[in-house]
Design an enzyme around this catalytic site. Structure first.
Site, PDB file in Angstrom:
ATOM      1  N   HIS A  34       4.414 -52.291  20.984  1.00 20.73           N
ATOM      2  CA  HIS A  34       5.188 -53.565  19.824  1.00 20.73           C
ATOM      3  C   HIS A  34       4.242 -54.800  20.409  1.00 20.73           C
ATOM      4  O   HIS A  34       3.789 -55.292  19.103  1.00 20.73           O
ATOM      5  CB  HIS A  34       5.717 -53.976  20.328  1.00 20.73           C
ATOM      6  CG  HIS A  34       7.802 -52.637  19.976  1.00 20.73           C
ATOM      7  ND1 HIS A  34       7.977 -51.978  21.621  1.00 20.73           N
ATOM      8  CD2 HIS A  34       8.394 -52.222  19.479  1.00 20.73           C
ATOM      9  CE1 HIS A  34       9.240 -51.139  21.251  1.00 20.73           C
ATOM     10  NE2 HIS A  34       9.111 -51.336  19.848  1.00 20.73           N
ATOM     11  N   SER A 182       6.569 -45.465  22.678  1.00 22.13           N
ATOM     12  CA  SER A 182       7.496 -45.561  21.509  1.00 22.13           C
ATOM     13  C   SER A 182       9.068 -45.950  22.709  1.00 22.13           C
ATOM     14  O   SER A 182       7.972 -45.258  23.896  1.00 22.13           O
ATOM     15  CB  SER A 182       8.462 -44.188  21.331  1.00 22.13           C
ATOM     16  OG  SER A 182       9.945 -43.701  21.362  1.00 22.13           O
ATOM     17  N   SER A 183       9.602 -46.306  22.762  1.00 23.25           N
ATOM     18  CA  SER A 183      11.014 -46.863  23.356  1.00 23.25           C
ATOM     19  C   SER A 183      11.175 -45.880  24.568  1.00 23.25           C
ATOM     20  O   SER A 183      12.022 -45.629  25.400  1.00 23.25           O
ATOM     21  CB  SER A 183      12.122 -47.929  23.048  1.00 23.25           C
ATOM     22  OG  SER A 183      11.074 -49.014  22.726  1.00 23.25           O
TER      23      SER A 183
END
Ligand code: AMP
Length: 277
Positions: A34, A182-183
């Protein structure tokens, strides 16, 4: 940096933003992937807006909406040093008020791959992104190659609905061992975390074969399937070797191609992809 949640506050804050505005839509629980999008937006735009919203409509009934990781304080502390102007963190009630009944749907490219398994997912994605675009009115919007089909679907929607917005797709950020950030990696524990590198290894094996001259798409799919099968903890949902633009499965690789896959490791669903130029 302003953090706001209501549409009223967003509209007045938007009016005070200077120059070209870049939007980075996220569901929070931010990681380096992000942040790479935010840094790119910061380089290319005068003002940057980050949205943080776990969009309920893109989760299927049996998916992980209720346990999706959230930590707004941590997210804000990661964003603050990057020089972001505005963080928009609306509630589900703001985005989907009672009686909500309007949806944005993209047709054929939402059907294969992720759409074949998560059947209502892209309807939720395109609806929320259209709403974010309408609310923020950015000049540029930044998405990750990590979610390749999502980027293709949003690009299609942006063209089809004549949004005056440039969609920019940024490279996938990876952990040192190749796992795409990735979260959801937070869910991976112990042996599943180390087994998760199998996606990167399967994609790398197919890429190597392609670099060595292999152009038979079925063979490239078989290389990925066989590599994934060598990891007993991994359950493959699909592997694909498809045209980059149409996402149609190929017989022969010639132009820009997307190798992609979805794999379950325990209860955690992982996706990853490589682009062959
Ligand atoms: P999410 O919060 O998972 O909805 O992701 C928000 C945006 O970040 C999407 O455009 C994703 O494609 C992008 N993104 C997620 N993971 C990565 C990554 N590892 N590298 C680059 N972009 C990513």
């Amino acid at each position: 940096m302003k953090t706001i949640s209501t549409l009223f506050d967003l509209r007045s804050a938007r009016l005070s933003l200077y120059g070209t505005v870049g939007l980075v839509p996220t569901m929070g629980y931010l990681h380096e992937g992000h942040l790479s999008l935010i840094r790119r937006a910061k380089m290319e735009c005068d003002s940057v807006v980050v949205s943080i919203f776990v969009n309920p409509t893109q989760f299927g009934a049996n998916e992980d909406l209720s346990k999706y990781p959230r930590d707004l304080e941590r997210d804000l502390s990661l964003i603050e040093p990057l020089g972001v102007d505005l963080v928009w963190n609306p509630t589900a009630e703001i985005m989907y008020p009672a009686g909500y009944q309007t949806w944005v749907e993209v047709e054929s490219i939402t059907r294969p791959l992720e759409g074949s398994i998560r059947t209502s997912h892209f309807k939720g994605v395109t609806t929320i992104v259209a709403k974010l675009f309408n609310a923020v009115q950015p000049h540029k919007a930044y998405f990750g190659q990590k979610d390749a089909q999502q980027a293709a679907v949003i690009s299609q929607m942006t063209r089809d609905l004549n949004f005056p917005i440039e969609v920019i797709v940024c490279p996938t950020t990876r952990e040192a061992d190749g796992l795409a950030m990735s979260s959801r990696n937070k869910y991976l524990e112990g042996a599943d975390r180390s087994a998760a590198t199998i996606l990167f290894r399967a994609l790398s094996a197919a890429k190597l074969a392609h670099a060595g001259g292999e152009r038979n798409a079925a063979k490239l799919r078989a290389i990925m399937t066989d590599t994934l099968a060598s990891e007993p903890r991994a359950q493959t949902q699909y592997v694909s070797c498809a045209d980059y633009d149409t996402l149609k499965e190929l017989d022969v690789v010639s132009g820009k191609t997307l190798l992609s896959m979805a794999v379950m490791l325990g209860k955690t669903r992982l996706i990853d992809n490589f682009v062959l130029e």
